[in-house]
Write an enzyme that holds these catalytic residues in place. Structure first.
Site, mmCIF file in Angstrom:
data_model
loop_
_atom_site.group_PDB
_atom_site.id
_atom_site.type_symbol
_atom_site.label_atom_id
_atom_site.label_comp_id
_atom_site.label_asym_id
_atom_site.label_seq_id
_atom_site.Cartn_x
_atom_site.Cartn_y
_atom_site.Cartn_z
ATOM 1 N N HIS A 127 0.509 17.253 -16.629
ATOM 2 C CA HIS A 127 0.747 18.269 -17.659
ATOM 3 C C HIS A 127 1.469 19.493 -17.100
ATOM 4 O O HIS A 127 1.441 20.563 -17.711
ATOM 5 C CB HIS A 127 -0.574 18.681 -18.322
ATOM 6 C CG HIS A 127 -1.202 17.557 -19.110
ATOM 7 N ND1 HIS A 127 -2.454 17.651 -19.663
ATOM 8 C CD2 HIS A 127 -0.739 16.329 -19.443
ATOM 9 C CE1 HIS A 127 -2.738 16.509 -20.296
ATOM 10 N NE2 HIS A 127 -1.722 15.697 -20.166
ATOM 11 N N GLU A 222 -20.682 13.766 -20.670
ATOM 12 C CA GLU A 222 -20.804 13.051 -21.950
ATOM 13 C C GLU A 222 -20.130 11.688 -21.854
ATOM 14 O O GLU A 222 -19.186 11.522 -21.099
ATOM 15 C CB GLU A 222 -20.091 13.845 -23.062
ATOM 16 C CG GLU A 222 -20.502 15.292 -23.182
ATOM 17 C CD GLU A 222 -21.925 15.443 -23.670
ATOM 18 O OE1 GLU A 222 -22.392 14.516 -24.375
ATOM 19 O OE2 GLU A 222 -22.562 16.452 -23.343
#
Ligand SMILES: [Zn+2]
Length: 254
Positions: A127, A222
């Site tokens: 990125h 998570e």
């Protein structure tokens, strides 16, 4: 398999540690969770705001065309936050792995430059990097220095420069992504650390490694879309997960 913190899955962790100790080809992908341990915000969900603006509304070519100064102010704030932040144990573990392995590739979605500052020598930045500006006319890259003027101008041709990052709707740097895919294809062990696994195509790297038979270790608090493909999921933050996998960080000799 998924290993809860302190759960009875020491054997699974031990098997993966042994495999990693034998491996010669390892690839790692890092995301915002690695930077979060240095105090840098992830800009997701409830944390996705800067002033009254949503990050998703600033990190686009359209936002920059509409209000370049506003977008630059955001990147300048993030530049200065990154400059003030220190690399954490996750960065250091990954720099150490690079030094120990004949074939180690570090791929990151982070733009803060902390991997390079912690000693990683070869980093594929999917990125881009907010420590540089990129000329809108000639593409020249300039390193930004603290307190840089907004908007920065190209040192070569004087034109306005934009942040050297990849915005929503833009293509990833092709060569960096190809090198990342090649590294995950040949890896014996793939580590996917602190990334939600929803940003494609970077998220496909872990799946690619799994499909090629690699041991895939996911470290994320998570579950993610990669979880069903992972050999081992450590539900921990980046620092404690790498610590569990690689052991304590000892100071380098000398
Ligand atoms: Zn230029």
């Amino acid at each position: 398999m998924s290993v809860p913190v302190g759960g009875g899955a020491e054997a699974a962790l031990g098997a993966v540690r042994a495999r990693l100790a034998r491996a010669r080809r390892v690839a790692a992908l890092t995301g915002a969770g690695v930077s979060a341990a240095s105090g840098l915000p992830t800009f997701r969900g409830a944390l996705g705001f800067w002033r009254e603006h949503r990050a998703e509304d600033l990190a686009t070519p359209q936002a920059y065309a509409r209000d370049p100064l506003l977008v630059w102010e955001w990147y300048a704030a993030r530049f200065h936050a990154a400059a003030a932040a220190a690399p954490n144990g996750a960065h250091l573990h990954l720099a150490r792995l690079e030094a120990q392995l004949p074939d180690f590739t570090l791929v990151t979605q982070n733009v803060d430059g902390l991997h390079a500052r912690s000693g990683s020598r070869r980093v594929l930045e999917l990125h881009g990097n907010l420590t540089k500006s990129r000329c809108e006319r000639c593409g020249h890259l300039d390193a930004l220095a603290p307190g840089f003027a907004l908007p920065p101008c190209c040192s070569r041709c004087g034109s306005r420069a934009r942040p050297n990052v990849v915005w929503f709707g833009e293509h990833l740097p092709e060569r960096a992504f190809e090198a990342a895919a090649a590294a995950f294809s040949r890896a014996e062990v793939a580590l996917v650390i602190g990334t939600s696994g929803v940003v494609e195509p970077a998220a496909s790297l872990g799946r690619l490694a799994a499909q090629r038979g690699a041991v895939v270790v996911e470290i994320n608090p998570e579950p993610t879309p990669l979880t069903p493909y992972a050999t081992l999921s450590l539900r921990q933050d980046a620092v404690s997960g790498l610590h569990a996998l690689l052991g304590p960080l000892t100071p380098p000799p000398g």
